[in-house]
Write a protein that holds these residues in place. Structure first.
Motif, PDB file in Angstrom:
ATOM      1  N   ALA A 180      55.353  51.779  15.182  1.00  0.00           N
ATOM      2  CA  ALA A 180      55.554  50.463  15.802  1.00  0.00           C
ATOM      3  C   ALA A 180      54.340  50.042  16.634  1.00  0.00           C
ATOM      4  N   GLY A 181      53.311  50.902  16.695  1.00  0.00           N
ATOM      5  CA  GLY A 181      52.087  50.551  17.397  1.00  0.00           C
ATOM      6  C   GLY A 181      52.015  51.003  18.842  1.00  0.00           C
ATOM      7  N   LEU A 182      52.982  51.793  19.306  1.00  0.00           N
ATOM      8  CA  LEU A 182      52.943  52.308  20.669  1.00  0.00           C
ATOM      9  C   LEU A 182      52.123  53.590  20.688  1.00  0.00           C
ATOM     10  N   PHE A 210      60.262  47.168  20.630  1.00  0.00           N
ATOM     11  CA  PHE A 210      60.653  48.449  20.053  1.00  0.00           C
ATOM     12  C   PHE A 210      62.125  48.746  20.303  1.00  0.00           C
ATOM     13  N   TYR A 211      62.553  48.664  21.565  1.00  0.00           N
ATOM     14  CA  TYR A 211      63.925  49.050  21.894  1.00  0.00           C
ATOM     15  C   TYR A 211      64.968  48.042  21.406  1.00  0.00           C
ATOM     16  N   GLY A 212      64.523  46.882  20.961  1.00  0.00           N
ATOM     17  CA  GLY A 212      65.427  45.921  20.336  1.00  0.00           C
ATOM     18  C   GLY A 212      65.370  45.952  18.812  1.00  0.00           C
ATOM     19  N   SER A 213      64.518  46.814  18.266  1.00  0.00           N
ATOM     20  CA  SER A 213      64.311  46.833  16.815  1.00  0.00           C
ATOM     21  C   SER A 213      65.444  47.538  16.073  1.00  0.00           C
ATOM     22  N   GLU A 214      65.662  47.110  14.872  1.00  0.00           N
ATOM     23  CA  GLU A 214      66.656  47.725  13.994  1.00  0.00           C
ATOM     24  C   GLU A 214      66.313  49.184  13.716  1.00  0.00           C
ATOM     25  N   ALA A 215      65.010  49.475  13.564  1.00  0.00           N
ATOM     26  CA  ALA A 215      64.573  50.852  13.286  1.00  0.00           C
ATOM     27  C   ALA A 215      65.001  51.802  14.403  1.00  0.00           C
ATOM     28  N   TRP A 216      64.895  51.372  15.665  1.00  0.00           N
ATOM     29  CA  TRP A 216      65.305  52.212  16.790  1.00  0.00           C
ATOM     30  C   TRP A 216      66.825  52.258  16.899  1.00  0.00           C
ATOM     31  N   LEU A 217      67.457  51.096  16.834  1.00  0.00           N
ATOM     32  CA  LEU A 217      68.896  51.003  17.043  1.00  0.00           C
ATOM     33  C   LEU A 217      69.699  51.753  15.994  1.00  0.00           C
ATOM     34  N   THR A 218      69.221  51.767  14.757  1.00  0.00           N
ATOM     35  CA  THR A 218      69.930  52.477  13.690  1.00  0.00           C
ATOM     36  C   THR A 218      69.285  53.815  13.353  1.00  0.00           C
ATOM     37  N   GLY A 219      68.203  54.137  14.044  1.00  0.00           N
ATOM     38  CA  GLY A 219      67.482  55.384  13.813  1.00  0.00           C
ATOM     39  C   GLY A 219      67.849  56.439  14.840  1.00  0.00           C
ATOM     40  N   GLU A 251      51.347  43.933  27.620  1.00  0.00           N
ATOM     41  CA  GLU A 251      51.533  44.657  26.363  1.00  0.00           C
ATOM     42  C   GLU A 251      52.651  45.687  26.502  1.00  0.00           C
ATOM     43  N   HIS A 252      52.676  46.370  27.624  1.00  0.00           N
ATOM     44  CA  HIS A 252      53.733  47.354  27.893  1.00  0.00           C
ATOM     45  C   HIS A 252      55.107  46.693  27.804  1.00  0.00           C
ATOM     46  N   GLU A 253      55.272  45.598  28.504  1.00  0.00           N
ATOM     47  CA  GLU A 253      56.561  44.901  28.530  1.00  0.00           C
ATOM     48  C   GLU A 253      56.938  44.384  27.152  1.00  0.00           C
ATOM     49  N   ARG A 254      55.985  43.789  26.436  1.00  0.00           N
ATOM     50  CA  ARG A 254      56.264  43.243  25.105  1.00  0.00           C
ATOM     51  C   ARG A 254      56.608  44.344  24.112  1.00  0.00           C
ATOM     52  N   GLN A 255      55.787  45.394  24.067  1.00  0.00           N
ATOM     53  CA  GLN A 255      56.025  46.458  23.092  1.00  0.00           C
ATOM     54  C   GLN A 255      57.352  47.180  23.361  1.00  0.00           C
ATOM     55  N   GLU A 256      57.671  47.418  24.612  1.00  0.00           N
ATOM     56  CA  GLU A 256      58.958  48.047  24.929  1.00  0.00           C
ATOM     57  C   GLU A 256      60.121  47.160  24.492  1.00  0.00           C
ATOM     58  N   ARG A 257      60.054  45.892  24.817  1.00  0.00           N
ATOM     59  CA  ARG A 257      61.126  44.964  24.455  1.00  0.00           C
ATOM     60  C   ARG A 257      61.309  44.927  22.939  1.00  0.00           C
ATOM     61  N   GLU A 266      60.213  64.824  15.500  1.00  0.00           N
ATOM     62  CA  GLU A 266      60.372  64.501  14.089  1.00  0.00           C
ATOM     63  C   GLU A 266      60.736  63.050  13.810  1.00  0.00           C
ATOM     64  N   GLU A 267      61.371  62.379  14.762  1.00  0.00           N
ATOM     65  CA  GLU A 267      61.863  61.022  14.500  1.00  0.00           C
ATOM     66  C   GLU A 267      61.346  59.979  15.487  1.00  0.00           C
ATOM     67  N   SER A 268      61.577  60.208  16.766  1.00  0.00           N
ATOM     68  CA  SER A 268      61.301  59.176  17.761  1.00  0.00           C
ATOM     69  C   SER A 268      59.811  58.895  17.929  1.00  0.00           C
TER      70      SER A 268
END
Length: 111
Positions: A33-35, A72-81, A64-70, A24-26
């Motif tokens: 985020a394009g992943l 996404f996992y540093g994004s406000e949407a993930w950190l506060t979601g 692309e894997h390294e960039r998208q992971e970095r 439902e969320e993740s």
């Protein structure tokens, strides 16, 4: 293609809620985020009695894997979601990254 398979050993009694938050969320957040999420779910076998789950994602290249992971996992949407709801239920995880054909990626996503 680059295929990432991540397995999660979950804390006892948490798999139902973990998978609900994934569904439902993740996963929707990852996709926005394009992943590319190929599949996710519960393991059919509980190793040593532990509940386990998996997440499979595909990327166009290792860079692309390294960039998208970095990003996404540093994004406000993930950190506060959903981060806390996901991370708090994980005992440990393991990630494997490998090359795969587009056909293999598509086949993994069909269940």
């Amino acid at each position: 293609m680059i295929l990432e398979v991540r397995t999660y050993r979950l804390k006892p009694g948490t798999s139902g809620e973990f998978l609900r938050v994934m569904r439902e969320e993740s996963v929707p957040l990852l996709e926005r985020a394009g992943l590319r999420v190929v599949d996710f779910g519960r393991s059919l076998v509980a190793e040593d009695g532990h509940e386990e789950a998996y997440l499979i994602r595909a990327f166009g290249s290792l860079e692309e894997h390294e960039r998208q992971e970095r990003e996404f996992y540093g994004s406000e949407a993930w950190l506060t979601g959903p981060r806390e709801a996901i991370v708090s239920r994980i005992e440990s995880y393991h990630t494997i990254v490998m090359e795969a054909s587009e056909e293999a990626v598509k086949a993994l996503g069909q269940r």
